[in-house]
Design an enzyme around this catalytic site. Structure first.
Site, short mmCIF file in Angstrom:
data_model
loop_
_atom_site.label_atom_id
_atom_site.label_comp_id
_atom_site.label_asym_id
_atom_site.label_seq_id
_atom_site.Cartn_x
_atom_site.Cartn_y
_atom_site.Cartn_z
N LYS A 1 7.54 5.85 2.56
CA LYS A 1 8.34 4.60 3.09
C LYS A 1 8.46 3.89 1.80
O LYS A 1 10.49 3.13 1.39
CB LYS A 1 7.03 4.12 3.39
CG LYS A 1 6.30 4.93 4.57
CD LYS A 1 5.81 3.81 5.70
CE LYS A 1 4.42 4.69 6.37
NZ LYS A 1 3.97 5.82 5.94
N CYS B 1 0.43 -1.56 0.06
CA CYS B 1 0.27 0.23 0.35
C CYS B 1 0.58 1.08 0.14
O CYS B 1 0.99 1.99 0.85
CB CYS B 1 -0.90 -0.24 1.52
SG CYS B 1 -2.00 -1.53 1.64
N CYS C 1 -1.18 3.82 11.97
CA CYS C 1 -0.94 5.24 12.56
C CYS C 1 -1.95 4.96 13.27
O CYS C 1 -3.29 6.34 14.07
CB CYS C 1 -0.72 6.52 11.36
SG CYS C 1 -1.63 6.56 10.49
#
Length: 299
Positions: A136, A130, A252
């Site tokens: 990232k 994802c 998160c």
């Protein structure tokens, strides 16, 4: 003496915009944290998570420090590549050209810890399930030193296009796929040395007073729907993992429903090596983002 939890909650309910938060959100967070962690979350609500710089090019940190002054290290991170940006330096840092031309990336504290947890090596085949917007993925590529294969996936075509632009900005070569991650691991098969499953989540680790958008779409129904999706994505990531391979699951969110509970039903040949939860609290040099990391290995 620090304020008691009762006093913190009373202040929060009577004098803060956070009174607009859905009461069930607050109760879900309370149920997922220790008393001290919950107190820290309440105290951090007026401020929001801090920001950090991750250098993508050599000398980027030094160049930014020449513009804004010395930057302190972020706890539990590599100070040669990552530095905290204190709030009084943030606006000046945002104007620095290195964030626009790919020399560096601005992260939240939680997101910059994901790639080091997975720790890909040069020559690895790596899947980011994802991947948008690409921060990232860019960090994973930095660890790989452009050796091996990085495969990145994103469901949304618009977000996938943004992902491709950001990878190009950072001069990263990757195979970009667009489609549902829930089936991708099984379709590609167990061919990856390392897999990142950074799932869509309720974002309770990023809730703060200054931005009602951080909680405006929250609901118990949404959490239930997301938890189902998160389990499907995790199992898809596991299906793409070689025997002996490593997977990192991250959110998160502060909620157990999206973290520990998602890990509760994994295949017998997969073990959870460790989990770590970061919780917001007023702190120097920056306020932590609420974040959950789990590292898994396939036997």
């Amino acid at each position: 003496m620090p304020p008691s939890r009762t006093n913190l909650e009373s202040h929060w309910m009577t004098s803060s915009p956070s009174a607009e938060l859905p009461p069930e959100l607050v109760e879900r967070v309370r149920a997922s944290l220790s008393a001290d962690q919950f107190d820290g979350w309440l105290a951090a609500l007026p401020y929001g998570p801090g920001r950090v710089i991750r250098a993508h090019a050599n000398g980027a940190i030094e160049e930014l420090e020449a513009e804004v002054g010395p930057l302190p290290p972020l706890p539990e991170s590599d100070a040669t590549q990552i530095r905290a940006i204190p709030s009084h330096q943030l606006e000046a840092a945002k104007a620095w050209s290195g964030f626009q031309d790919g020399r560096a990336w601005m992260h939240t504290p939680g997101s910059v810890r994901v790639a080091p947890a997975l720790a890909p090596q040069p020559g690895d085949r790596v899947l980011d399930l994802c991947a948008a917007p690409g921060s990232k993925a860019g960090h994973l590529a930095w660890f790989m030193r452009q050796q091996g294969e990085l495969v990145v996936n994103e469901l949304s075509r618009n977000r996938s296009q943004r992902l491709q632009r950001n990878l190009k900005l950072m001069n990263i070569e990757a195979t970009v796929l667009t489609g549902p991650g829930e089936s991708l691991g099984r379709r590609l098969g167990p061919t990856f040395d390392r897999v990142l499953v950074d799932v869509p989540c309720s974002g309770t680790g990023r809730v703060w007073h200054g931005d009602p958008r951080t909680w405006s779409e929250w609901s118990t129904r949404a959490v239930k729907r997301l938890a189902k999706l998160q389990r499907m994505l995790l199992h898809s990531g596991i299906a793409g993992l070689k025997p002996g391979g490593t997977l990192v699951y991250s959110t998160c969110s502060l909620l157990k429903e999206e973290n520990e509970s998602v890990l509760a039903k994994i295949p017998n040949d997969v073990t959870v090596e460790w989990t770590k939860r970061f919780t917001p609290a007023p702190a120097d040099p920056v306020i932590e983002e609420g974040f959950f990391l789990a590292r898994l290995r396939r036997g």
